[in-house]
Design a protein around this motif. Sequence first.
Motif, PDB file in Angstrom:
ATOM      1  N   ILE A 171     -12.216  22.076 -64.739  1.00  0.00           N
ATOM      2  CA  ILE A 171     -11.957  20.697 -65.392  1.00  0.00           C
ATOM      3  C   ILE A 171     -11.070  19.962 -65.396  1.00  0.00           C
ATOM      4  O   ILE A 171     -10.829  18.724 -65.831  1.00  0.00           O
ATOM      5  CB  ILE A 171     -11.989  20.909 -67.416  1.00  0.00           C
ATOM      6  N   LEU A 172     -10.083  20.674 -63.587  1.00  0.00           N
ATOM      7  CA  LEU A 172      -9.616  19.495 -63.503  1.00  0.00           C
ATOM      8  C   LEU A 172      -9.669  18.730 -62.631  1.00  0.00           C
ATOM      9  O   LEU A 172     -10.593  19.188 -61.334  1.00  0.00           O
ATOM     10  CB  LEU A 172      -7.647  19.945 -63.140  1.00  0.00           C
ATOM     11  N   PHE A 173      -9.148  17.562 -62.159  1.00  0.00           N
ATOM     12  CA  PHE A 173      -9.656  16.879 -61.111  1.00  0.00           C
ATOM     13  C   PHE A 173      -8.466  16.168 -60.217  1.00  0.00           C
ATOM     14  O   PHE A 173      -7.150  15.626 -60.866  1.00  0.00           O
ATOM     15  CB  PHE A 173     -10.622  15.383 -61.646  1.00  0.00           C
ATOM     16  N   TYR A 174      -8.046  16.762 -59.014  1.00  0.00           N
ATOM     17  CA  TYR A 174      -7.650  15.081 -58.196  1.00  0.00           C
ATOM     18  C   TYR A 174      -8.368  13.956 -58.111  1.00  0.00           C
ATOM     19  O   TYR A 174      -9.581  14.012 -58.689  1.00  0.00           O
ATOM     20  CB  TYR A 174      -7.051  15.727 -57.000  1.00  0.00           C
ATOM     21  N   PHE A 175      -7.539  12.720 -57.954  1.00  0.00           N
ATOM     22  CA  PHE A 175      -7.490  11.249 -58.087  1.00  0.00           C
ATOM     23  C   PHE A 175      -6.607  10.784 -56.576  1.00  0.00           C
ATOM     24  O   PHE A 175      -6.113  11.076 -56.461  1.00  0.00           O
ATOM     25  CB  PHE A 175      -7.291  11.271 -59.263  1.00  0.00           C
ATOM     26  N   GLU A 176      -7.576   9.218 -56.382  1.00  0.00           N
ATOM     27  CA  GLU A 176      -6.942   8.409 -56.011  1.00  0.00           C
ATOM     28  C   GLU A 176      -7.776   7.608 -55.919  1.00  0.00           C
ATOM     29  O   GLU A 176      -9.119   7.075 -56.519  1.00  0.00           O
ATOM     30  CB  GLU A 176      -7.465   9.134 -54.154  1.00  0.00           C
ATOM     31  N   ARG A 177      -6.588   6.695 -56.286  1.00  0.00           N
ATOM     32  CA  ARG A 177      -6.937   5.521 -56.847  1.00  0.00           C
ATOM     33  C   ARG A 177      -7.208   3.978 -55.266  1.00  0.00           C
ATOM     34  O   ARG A 177      -6.807   4.357 -54.635  1.00  0.00           O
ATOM     35  CB  ARG A 177      -5.713   4.721 -57.749  1.00  0.00           C
ATOM     36  N   LYS A 178      -8.410   3.387 -55.625  1.00  0.00           N
ATOM     37  CA  LYS A 178      -8.961   3.262 -54.254  1.00  0.00           C
ATOM     38  C   LYS A 178      -8.948   0.970 -54.969  1.00  0.00           C
ATOM     39  O   LYS A 178      -9.078   0.786 -55.649  1.00  0.00           O
ATOM     40  CB  LYS A 178     -10.374   2.425 -54.617  1.00  0.00           C
ATOM     41  N   SER A 179      -8.387   0.200 -54.485  1.00  0.00           N
ATOM     42  CA  SER A 179      -8.266  -1.422 -54.711  1.00  0.00           C
ATOM     43  C   SER A 179      -9.262  -2.002 -54.421  1.00  0.00           C
ATOM     44  O   SER A 179     -10.126  -1.461 -53.680  1.00  0.00           O
ATOM     45  CB  SER A 179      -7.182  -1.257 -53.949  1.00  0.00           C
TER      46      SER A 179
END
Length: 179
Positions: A171-179
């Motif tokens: 239930i845990l996620f890594y993330f990376e914001r994309k512009s």
Amino acid sequence: MASMPHKKTWDEEMADLFHESESVWKPLKEDNPRLFKFWDLNQKYLYLVENTLVADVKTSGSPEQLIAMLPNKSLAMAQQPFFMGPEQKKSCLSCVKSENGQYQIELKEKDIKDLYHDPKNGKAFTFYCKSAGNGNTCSFESAEFQGWFLSTSSEAKKPIGLSQKGGPQNILFYFERKS
């Protein structure tokens, strides 16, 4: 030597989006969703396969699947309520109860911008975003079925689902914001 730009924590990303220093909603400058890439603790990324969101290991030929997110302005800002859906698709994640009583995720045809502008009756499409404490991971709790979280199976190529904390699903996620 040039320094790397600061990668924002999940809490910083949400504060930026929700303008948390204020207790009232401020509309976004534009209604373009924020785009994120998500992957679980086993390095399985979210991908759209036909009309289902699955988690799978990334290969060199894998297309990047971005998830669009916009806030649900009709719910308490402190809980960081969000609508989520695959980028470039007129559909959003929805939490539903199946005929046999199981909670599950469905991709329903609904434009995320329509939900953003008219959020009433959008609770089934809403997730509360939670930081996992370290800033590098986050989880998404269903607003419709509290205590149930967006999850991935430990097996590859399986659809995403809803699970409770402490089960075998991620239930845990890594993330990376994309512009």
